[in-house]
Design a protein around this motif. Structure first.
Motif, PDB file in Angstrom:
ATOM      1  N   TRP A 184       0.847  -1.183   0.000  1.00  0.00           N
ATOM      2  CA  TRP A 184       0.000   0.000   0.000  1.00  0.00           C
ATOM      3  C   TRP A 184       0.884   1.235   0.000  1.00  0.00           C
ATOM      4  CZ3 TRP A 184      -5.092  -0.519  -0.768  1.00  0.00           C
ATOM      5  CH2 TRP A 184      -5.665  -1.759  -0.513  1.00  0.00           C
ATOM      6  N   PRO A 185       0.955   1.950  -1.109  1.00  0.00           N
ATOM      7  CA  PRO A 185       1.883   3.071  -1.195  1.00  0.00           C
ATOM      8  C   PRO A 185       1.399   4.296  -0.439  1.00  0.00           C
ATOM      9  CG  PRO A 185       0.561   2.963  -3.180  1.00  0.00           C
ATOM     10  CD  PRO A 185       0.190   1.759  -2.356  1.00  0.00           C
ATOM     11  N   ALA A 186       2.343   5.181  -0.180  1.00  0.00           N
ATOM     12  CA  ALA A 186       1.989   6.503   0.326  1.00  0.00           C
ATOM     13  C   ALA A 186       1.464   7.334  -0.835  1.00  0.00           C
ATOM     14  CB  ALA A 186       3.217   7.165   0.938  1.00  0.00           C
ATOM     15  N   LYS A 187       0.650   8.325  -0.529  1.00  0.00           N
ATOM     16  CA  LYS A 187       0.110   9.188  -1.580  1.00  0.00           C
ATOM     17  C   LYS A 187      -0.213  10.550  -0.986  1.00  0.00           C
ATOM     18  CE  LYS A 187      -3.106   6.349  -2.601  1.00  0.00           C
ATOM     19  NZ  LYS A 187      -4.274   5.704  -3.251  1.00  0.00           N
ATOM     20  N   PRO A 188      -0.313  11.587  -1.829  1.00  0.00           N
ATOM     21  CA  PRO A 188      -0.648  12.912  -1.305  1.00  0.00           C
ATOM     22  C   PRO A 188      -1.981  12.894  -0.568  1.00  0.00           C
ATOM     23  CG  PRO A 188       0.131  13.070  -3.561  1.00  0.00           C
ATOM     24  CD  PRO A 188      -0.057  11.609  -3.273  1.00  0.00           C
ATOM     25  N   ARG A 189      -2.052  13.638   0.520  1.00  0.00           N
ATOM     26  CA  ARG A 189      -3.286  13.703   1.297  1.00  0.00           C
ATOM     27  C   ARG A 189      -4.425  14.203   0.415  1.00  0.00           C
ATOM     28  NH1 ARG A 189      -5.520  13.751   6.256  1.00  0.00           N
ATOM     29  NH2 ARG A 189      -7.092  15.324   6.712  1.00  0.00           N
ATOM     30  N   GLY A 190      -5.568  13.513   0.461  1.00  0.00           N
ATOM     31  CA  GLY A 190      -6.723  13.882  -0.345  1.00  0.00           C
ATOM     32  C   GLY A 190      -6.874  13.063  -1.607  1.00  0.00           C
ATOM     33  N   LEU A 191      -5.837  12.285  -1.970  1.00  0.00           N
ATOM     34  CA  LEU A 191      -5.897  11.458  -3.169  1.00  0.00           C
ATOM     35  C   LEU A 191      -6.262  10.033  -2.763  1.00  0.00           C
ATOM     36  CD1 LEU A 191      -5.468  11.291  -6.254  1.00  0.00           C
ATOM     37  CD2 LEU A 191      -3.081  10.702  -5.791  1.00  0.00           C
TER      38      LEU A 191
END
Length: 216
Positions: free
Chosen positions: A148-155
């Motif tokens: 599960w990757p990190a992603k920009p908040r809100g995406l």
């Protein structure tokens, strides 16, 4: 762009002079995980350079104030040319066997402790020169992506770390030497050593004790 995930103190080193570039991230929670952005161009030399990092993950030994999910690390270049630094299986990893935790003995102390464990470092096991371009990393293993990757908040809502840009300045880091050697056993040490003007040798199979004082 340099982004550090779920680690306490990564240090980026670039070029043959092993210059420390950045440490971070700022303390975060999983819904607001800070990433760092830094221009490493001033640290690079013409020719071969090495981009390296120390990633620390204390798991159950972390201080209570340190929120975490799991071990992880991301580097991402801002533009097409910089994509060469992106973390993928071209990066290599190695678990440093020199480090082990000094665990707080809470039952013995009979108190509530929120600080994390300390570090025990065995110099004989340390891979000295690991950050240098000439270091032989043939035995190191390629890095692997996590599920599960990190992603920009809100995406989306399925990331384990919601990334946000750091909103506070970097911590000030300046050299600060200890002032005085108060006591030494097994070796002669004077204050010149603390000023970087002298050296001493600890012989193998010997025990040495040095007590230093900052003066305040």
């Amino acid at each position: 762009m340099f982004t550090a995930i779920a680690c306490l103190a990564p240090v980026i080193a670039a070029n043959s002079f092993s210059k420390a570039v950045i440490s971070g991230p700022a303390r975060s929670d999983l819904q607001n995980w800070n990433y760092e952005t830094v221009d490493i161009a001033p640290y690079l030399n013409a020719g071969k350079n090495t981009l390296a990092a120390v990633v620390t993950y204390m798991a159950e030994y972390a201080p209570f104030a340190q929120m975490h999910y799991q071990f992880g690390f991301i580097v991402q270049g801002d533009g097409d040319t910089e994509q060469v630094v992106n973390t993928n299986n071209t990066w290599k990893i190695f678990q440093n066997p020199a480090y082990s935790p000094v665990i707080n003995d809470i039952p013995k102390l009979r108190t509530y402790i929120v600080m994390g464990a300390g570090d025990r470092v065995e110099a004989a096991k340390y891979p000295w020169g690991w950050e240098e371009p000439a270091f032989d990393d043939a035995a190191w293993t390629p890095a692997k992506p996590i599920g599960w990757p990190a992603k920009p908040r809100g995406l989306g809502t399925d990331g384990n770390w919601n990334l946000v840009a750091r909103t506070i300045p970097f911590m000030e880091e300046i050299p600060q030497r200890l002032a005085t050697v108060r006591r030494s056993e097994g070796v002669d040490v004077d204050d010149d050593f603390l000023q970087g003007k002298n050296a001493f040798t600890v012989h193998r199979n010997s025990k040495t004790v040095i007590l230093c004082d900052q003066g305040h």
